[in-house]
Design a protein around this motif. Sequence first.
Motif, PDB file in Angstrom:
ATOM      1  N   MET A  11      10.038   1.654   1.666  1.00 38.31           N
ATOM      2  CA  MET A  11       8.959   1.522   0.678  1.00 38.31           C
ATOM      3  C   MET A  11       7.969   2.673   0.788  1.00 38.31           C
ATOM      4  O   MET A  11       7.237   2.947  -0.140  1.00 38.31           O
ATOM      5  N   HIS A  12       7.922   3.350   1.911  1.00 39.46           N
ATOM      6  CA  HIS A  12       7.021   4.480   2.138  1.00 39.46           C
ATOM      7  C   HIS A  12       7.873   5.737   2.155  1.00 39.46           C
ATOM      8  O   HIS A  12       8.736   5.897   3.006  1.00 39.46           O
TER       9      HIS A  12
ATOM     10  N   ALA B 107       8.685   1.796   7.482  1.00 39.90           N
ATOM     11  CA  ALA B 107       7.960   1.824   6.208  1.00 39.90           C
ATOM     12  C   ALA B 107       7.232   0.500   5.962  1.00 39.90           C
ATOM     13  O   ALA B 107       6.087   0.492   5.488  1.00 39.90           O
ATOM     14  N   ASP B 108       7.872  -0.604   6.300  1.00 39.66           N
ATOM     15  CA  ASP B 108       7.216  -1.910   6.173  1.00 39.66           C
ATOM     16  C   ASP B 108       5.990  -1.988   7.086  1.00 39.66           C
ATOM     17  O   ASP B 108       4.938  -2.488   6.687  1.00 39.66           O
TER      18      ASP B 108
ATOM     19  N   THR C 178       3.208   0.064   5.614  1.00 39.52           N
ATOM     20  CA  THR C 178       2.617  -0.672   4.484  1.00 39.52           C
ATOM     21  C   THR C 178       1.685  -1.770   4.980  1.00 39.52           C
ATOM     22  O   THR C 178       0.620  -2.001   4.399  1.00 39.52           O
ATOM     23  N   ASP C 179       2.050  -2.418   6.081  1.00 35.02           N
ATOM     24  CA  ASP C 179       1.227  -3.487   6.656  1.00 35.02           C
ATOM     25  C   ASP C 179       0.062  -2.947   7.484  1.00 35.02           C
ATOM     26  O   ASP C 179      -0.738  -3.724   8.006  1.00 35.02           O
TER      27      ASP C 179
END
Length: 111
Positions: A22-23, A79-80, A83-84
Amino acid sequence: MNPEDGPMVRPFMVTGGRTEPMHDGLRIETQLYATPAALSAPLRFEARRIVERCQSPRSTADLASVLGLPLGVVRVIVADLITDGLVLVDQTPGELSTTLIERIRDRVRAL
């Protein structure tokens, strides 16, 4: 695979079937480090292991090698975590040291 290693989990199960992070922009030499709050966050399995190993900066390739996971899987999980807000990317500009480049090369070869 050794019997002591436990059951094999397929990479797509670790990432929930996702293959793209996602990043964007996570390269093999990207330096990552965990935030102070990351160790107390309710994380599972590989995410917990990444946070534990990112107490000091580590490259994406280094994490993949140390964890014994495919680079793509590590990129999705990292990436998760980014994001967090639990893992940060070291934005220090400049050239990579020869030592770091050699360590990344060795870790990628180990994959």
